[in-house]
Every structure is written in C-alpha cells, then in structure tokens.
Design a protein around this motif. Structure first.
Motif, PDB file in Angstrom:
ATOM      1  N   PHE A 200      66.652  -4.157 -21.944  1.00 42.40           N
ATOM      2  CA  PHE A 200      66.868  -2.904 -21.758  1.00 42.40           C
ATOM      3  C   PHE A 200      65.781  -1.663 -22.453  1.00 42.40           C
ATOM      4  O   PHE A 200      65.343  -0.754 -21.926  1.00 42.40           O
ATOM      5  N   HIS A 201      65.681  -2.185 -23.757  1.00 39.27           N
ATOM      6  CA  HIS A 201      64.867  -1.192 -24.655  1.00 39.27           C
ATOM      7  C   HIS A 201      63.487  -1.245 -24.306  1.00 39.27           C
ATOM      8  O   HIS A 201      62.584  -0.448 -24.701  1.00 39.27           O
ATOM      9  N   GLU A 202      62.912  -2.296 -23.454  1.00 38.51           N
ATOM     10  CA  GLU A 202      61.472  -2.577 -23.348  1.00 38.51           C
ATOM     11  C   GLU A 202      61.160  -1.697 -22.121  1.00 38.51           C
ATOM     12  O   GLU A 202      61.628  -1.279 -21.118  1.00 38.51           O
ATOM     13  N   ASP A 203      59.657  -1.632 -22.275  1.00 34.80           N
ATOM     14  CA  ASP A 203      58.942  -0.583 -21.304  1.00 34.80           C
ATOM     15  C   ASP A 203      59.091  -1.243 -19.916  1.00 34.80           C
ATOM     16  O   ASP A 203      58.958  -2.619 -19.892  1.00 34.80           O
ATOM     17  N   LEU A 204      59.418  -0.575 -18.783  1.00 35.33           N
ATOM     18  CA  LEU A 204      59.508  -1.031 -17.416  1.00 35.33           C
ATOM     19  C   LEU A 204      58.330  -1.793 -17.105  1.00 35.33           C
ATOM     20  O   LEU A 204      58.460  -3.008 -16.414  1.00 35.33           O
ATOM     21  N   GLU A 205      57.210  -1.190 -16.795  1.00 40.04           N
ATOM     22  CA  GLU A 205      56.030  -1.771 -16.598  1.00 40.04           C
ATOM     23  C   GLU A 205      55.879  -3.011 -17.541  1.00 40.04           C
ATOM     24  O   GLU A 205      55.052  -4.204 -16.880  1.00 40.04           O
ATOM     25  N   ASP A 206      56.011  -3.112 -18.764  1.00 36.04           N
ATOM     26  CA  ASP A 206      56.038  -4.256 -19.507  1.00 36.04           C
ATOM     27  C   ASP A 206      56.613  -5.474 -19.056  1.00 36.04           C
ATOM     28  O   ASP A 206      56.106  -6.774 -18.975  1.00 36.04           O
ATOM     29  N   VAL A 207      57.871  -5.226 -18.876  1.00 35.56           N
ATOM     30  CA  VAL A 207      58.860  -6.419 -18.273  1.00 35.56           C
ATOM     31  C   VAL A 207      58.359  -6.693 -16.913  1.00 35.56           C
ATOM     32  O   VAL A 207      58.487  -8.021 -16.788  1.00 35.56           O
ATOM     33  N   ARG A 208      57.950  -5.915 -15.930  1.00 33.21           N
ATOM     34  CA  ARG A 208      57.526  -6.304 -14.843  1.00 33.21           C
ATOM     35  C   ARG A 208      56.236  -7.280 -14.886  1.00 33.21           C
ATOM     36  O   ARG A 208      56.373  -8.374 -14.127  1.00 33.21           O
ATOM     37  N   ARG A 209      55.297  -6.869 -15.963  1.00 33.96           N
ATOM     38  CA  ARG A 209      54.131  -7.917 -15.959  1.00 33.96           C
ATOM     39  C   ARG A 209      54.629  -9.087 -16.648  1.00 33.96           C
ATOM     40  O   ARG A 209      54.298 -10.144 -16.189  1.00 33.96           O
ATOM     41  N   LYS A 210      55.654  -9.084 -17.608  1.00 32.95           N
ATOM     42  CA  LYS A 210      55.971 -10.264 -18.356  1.00 32.95           C
ATOM     43  C   LYS A 210      56.730 -11.157 -17.339  1.00 32.95           C
ATOM     44  O   LYS A 210      56.647 -12.454 -17.413  1.00 32.95           O
ATOM     45  N   TRP A 211      57.446 -10.755 -16.180  1.00 31.71           N
ATOM     46  CA  TRP A 211      58.125 -11.744 -15.412  1.00 31.71           C
ATOM     47  C   TRP A 211      57.506 -11.904 -14.020  1.00 31.71           C
ATOM     48  O   TRP A 211      58.275 -12.126 -13.048  1.00 31.71           O
ATOM     49  N   GLY A 212      56.220 -11.054 -13.849  1.00 31.19           N
ATOM     50  CA  GLY A 212      55.585 -11.295 -12.727  1.00 31.19           C
ATOM     51  C   GLY A 212      56.052 -10.919 -11.442  1.00 31.19           C
ATOM     52  O   GLY A 212      55.945 -11.194 -10.275  1.00 31.19           O
ATOM     53  N   ILE A 213      56.501  -9.573 -11.818  1.00 36.63           N
ATOM     54  CA  ILE A 213      57.265  -8.848 -10.818  1.00 36.63           C
ATOM     55  C   ILE A 213      56.360  -7.966  -9.850  1.00 36.63           C
ATOM     56  O   ILE A 213      55.435  -7.102 -10.459  1.00 36.63           O
ATOM     57  N   ILE A 214      56.344  -7.941  -8.769  1.00 40.26           N
ATOM     58  CA  ILE A 214      55.267  -7.231  -7.651  1.00 40.26           C
ATOM     59  C   ILE A 214      56.037  -6.103  -7.016  1.00 40.26           C
ATOM     60  O   ILE A 214      56.967  -6.372  -6.345  1.00 40.26           O
ATOM     61  N   PRO A 215      55.853  -4.831  -7.658  1.00 38.18           N
ATOM     62  CA  PRO A 215      56.815  -3.894  -7.043  1.00 38.18           C
ATOM     63  C   PRO A 215      56.702  -3.816  -5.612  1.00 38.18           C
ATOM     64  O   PRO A 215      55.489  -4.040  -4.945  1.00 38.18           O
ATOM     65  N   ALA A 216      57.825  -3.028  -4.845  1.00 39.03           N
ATOM     66  CA  ALA A 216      57.498  -3.007  -3.503  1.00 39.03           C
ATOM     67  C   ALA A 216      56.452  -2.032  -2.907  1.00 39.03           C
ATOM     68  O   ALA A 216      56.066  -1.373  -3.712  1.00 39.03           O
ATOM     69  N   PRO A 217      55.901  -2.362  -1.783  1.00 38.19           N
ATOM     70  CA  PRO A 217      54.615  -1.537  -1.340  1.00 38.19           C
ATOM     71  C   PRO A 217      55.056  -0.183  -1.095  1.00 38.19           C
ATOM     72  O   PRO A 217      56.203   0.161  -0.608  1.00 38.19           O
ATOM     73  N   ALA A 218      54.037   0.750  -1.315  1.00 39.49           N
ATOM     74  CA  ALA A 218      54.409   2.290  -1.210  1.00 39.49           C
ATOM     75  C   ALA A 218      53.961   2.402   0.532  1.00 39.49           C
ATOM     76  O   ALA A 218      52.760   2.238   0.874  1.00 39.49           O
ATOM     77  N   VAL A 219      54.827   2.422   1.360  1.00 43.86           N
ATOM     78  CA  VAL A 219      54.728   2.757   2.823  1.00 43.86           C
ATOM     79  C   VAL A 219      55.093   4.243   3.025  1.00 43.86           C
ATOM     80  O   VAL A 219      56.187   4.460   2.888  1.00 43.86           O
ATOM     81  N   PRO A 220      54.270   4.959   3.656  1.00 41.50           N
ATOM     82  CA  PRO A 220      54.416   6.376   4.061  1.00 41.50           C
ATOM     83  C   PRO A 220      55.264   6.613   5.183  1.00 41.50           C
ATOM     84  O   PRO A 220      55.390   5.699   6.123  1.00 41.50           O
ATOM     85  N   ASN A 221      56.114   7.713   5.106  1.00 44.53           N
ATOM     86  CA  ASN A 221      56.961   7.928   6.218  1.00 44.53           C
ATOM     87  C   ASN A 221      58.213   6.943   6.426  1.00 44.53           C
ATOM     88  O   ASN A 221      58.500   6.530   7.465  1.00 44.53           O
ATOM     89  N   GLN A 222      58.690   6.425   5.169  1.00 46.08           N
ATOM     90  CA  GLN A 222      59.680   5.300   5.434  1.00 46.08           C
ATOM     91  C   GLN A 222      60.976   6.174   5.790  1.00 46.08           C
ATOM     92  O   GLN A 222      61.393   7.140   5.199  1.00 46.08           O
ATOM     93  N   SER A 223      61.632   5.565   7.046  1.00 47.12           N
ATOM     94  CA  SER A 223      62.751   6.144   7.273  1.00 47.12           C
ATOM     95  C   SER A 223      63.981   5.582   6.556  1.00 47.12           C
ATOM     96  O   SER A 223      64.078   4.238   6.223  1.00 47.12           O
ATOM     97  N   GLY A 224      65.332   6.543   6.292  1.00 45.93           N
ATOM     98  CA  GLY A 224      66.287   5.906   5.947  1.00 45.93           C
ATOM     99  C   GLY A 224      66.277   5.687   4.350  1.00 45.93           C
ATOM    100  O   GLY A 224      66.905   4.692   3.852  1.00 45.93           O
ATOM    101  N   THR A 225      65.329   6.224   3.681  1.00 41.22           N
ATOM    102  CA  THR A 225      65.186   5.983   2.342  1.00 41.22           C
ATOM    103  C   THR A 225      66.318   6.462   1.613  1.00 41.22           C
ATOM    104  O   THR A 225      66.752   7.612   1.697  1.00 41.22           O
ATOM    105  N   SER A 226      66.888   5.808   0.610  1.00 41.64           N
ATOM    106  CA  SER A 226      68.042   6.280  -0.309  1.00 41.64           C
ATOM    107  C   SER A 226      68.132   5.465  -1.389  1.00 41.64           C
ATOM    108  O   SER A 226      67.351   4.590  -1.708  1.00 41.64           O
TER     109      SER A 226
END
Length: 231
Positions: free
Chosen positions: A205-231
């Motif tokens: 929990f105390h680690e930087d979000l981007e650091d743990v993403r890199r460490k665990w091989g996480i690819i964040p979701a694509p940024a898609v414009p005008n996405q409907s129903g975002t919540s």
C-alpha cells in the motif's frame, strides 16, 4: 472463523442446480452479487484448486495463505491516510469516489475446505485492487474488461459467462468500443501481468502506484475518448 458464513456441502447434482439457477438469476439481474458469487464457487472449484497450488509455490503467495489477510474496513482503513502517489491512496480514492465499502462482499458458501474457501474469498476481495491497478471503471465495459483479465489469471468459467452476459447488454457503440479497444488490451494485460493472486497487496500500500504497476507488469486500461457510462 477466518472466512465468515456457513459453508454448504453440495453433491454434483446440487452444484449443477445452484450453478444453473445462479447463472439465470445473474443474467436477469447482474447486480445480484450473491448469485454471481454462487456461480463462481459452484463452477470454479478446479480453477481455485490450481490457484491455491500456485500460491503455495510462490513465497508471497504462501505468506498470504499463512496470514489470510481480509480486505475489510478494519484492515485497510489506513490506506486513506497514505500519500496521494501510493497504491493504497489510489485504492482509497477508487473506493471513496464510488462510496464502496470493502465489507460488502458476500461470504463464501460452497467451497469444500477452509483453504479453498479462503482462496475464493481472496479472489473476490482483491477485485477492487485490480480495478485500481488497471485503471478500470466500474461501468459495464470496465467490469467486462476486468472479467477478461480475471479469466486470464484464474481461468474461472464464471468470468466467461460474465463477459458473454455483459457484452449482450452493450449497445452498438459500447460493443464496438469494447471489442476494438478493451478486449484486445485485456487479453494482453492479463497475460503480461504477474500472477496477481500471489501478491500480498496490503504490504505494498505504501509504495508508489506506478512503481507497483511496473513491478507487477500491469498495463493500465487504454485512454479512449468520449467513453459512455463512465463511473
């Protein structure tokens, strides 16, 4: 008892009946978390057994099995006090912005052993950690995409059913968005990331979000414009 709720032992016919009833009910009302949970348990035992074995083969997974941490308010409330760049703070923001509570997950009822019951509960409780790590919304598209990743990670039949049921509710624009952008990304993201059931998230929990993403091989979701129903 570490995993709350009275467990129910079912024979094969009873398991099939609960699975079919839960599948029909979940399709009619996808908000019924209890039916989705029952479907996952009654169809997913072999998958949970494989996940359990992988956790036993992983040092961090073994630590999770030994400690059996629960993702409940009493155990994760400190995340709200962490610096904004941390994984814990990102999780707290995700939960708080949606008025979600980690205590809302239904109990495990249909696993044969306490160990398997814990693995099933753990899979249920880390769901929102995965939302946070992958940057996925909780709308129909986001939940369907996360189910693709969950299938890649755990091979639960329920995930396939959830994707089929979710995509059946898409309008034409959502269907195009999902299959052009989110589905191929989710396949790649689920395959590239580490074995996410073997991660002791609370210790990071105390680690930087981007650091743990890199460490665990996480690819964040694509940024898609005008996405409907975002919540």
């Amino acid at each position: 008892m570490l995993v709350e709720g009275a467990r129910v032992r079912l024979n094969k016919w009873q398991q099939a009946a609960v699975a079919v009833g839960s599948a029909v009910g979940a399709l009619l009302d996808p908000r019924r978390a209890d039916l989705i949970a029952a479907l996952g348990e009654t169809t997913g035992k072999p998958s949970f057994e494989r996940v359990l074995q992988r956790m036993k083969n992983s040092p961090e997974g073994r630590a999770v099995l030994l400690d059996r941490p629960r993702v409940i308010s009493a155990n994760v409330s400190h995340a709200w006090d962490l610096p904004p760049n941390t994984f814990g703070a990102a999780y707290a923001k995700f939960m708080g912005s949606r008025n979600f509570s980690p205590d809302d997950r239904p109990p495990v009822r249909f696993m044969d052993t306490e160990e398997l019951a814990y693995v099933a509960m753990r899979a249920r409780e880390v769901h929102d950690f995965w939302h946070t790590l992958f940057g996925l919304h909780t709308n129909l598209i986001g939940e369907s995409a996360l189910k693709v990743i969950e299938f890649q990670q755990m091979h639960l039949p329920m995930c396939v059913m959830a994707v089929v049921g979710g995509t059946a509710r898409f309008n034409e624009r959502q269907r195009k968005l999902f299959f052009q952008h989110y589905f191929p990304w989710a396949i790649r993201a689920g395959m590239q990331s580490t074995d996410l059931m073997c991660v002791y998230y609370e210790q990071h929990f105390h680690e930087d979000l981007e650091d743990v993403r890199r460490k665990w091989g996480i690819i964040p979701a694509p940024a898609v414009p005008n996405q409907s129903g975002t919540s």
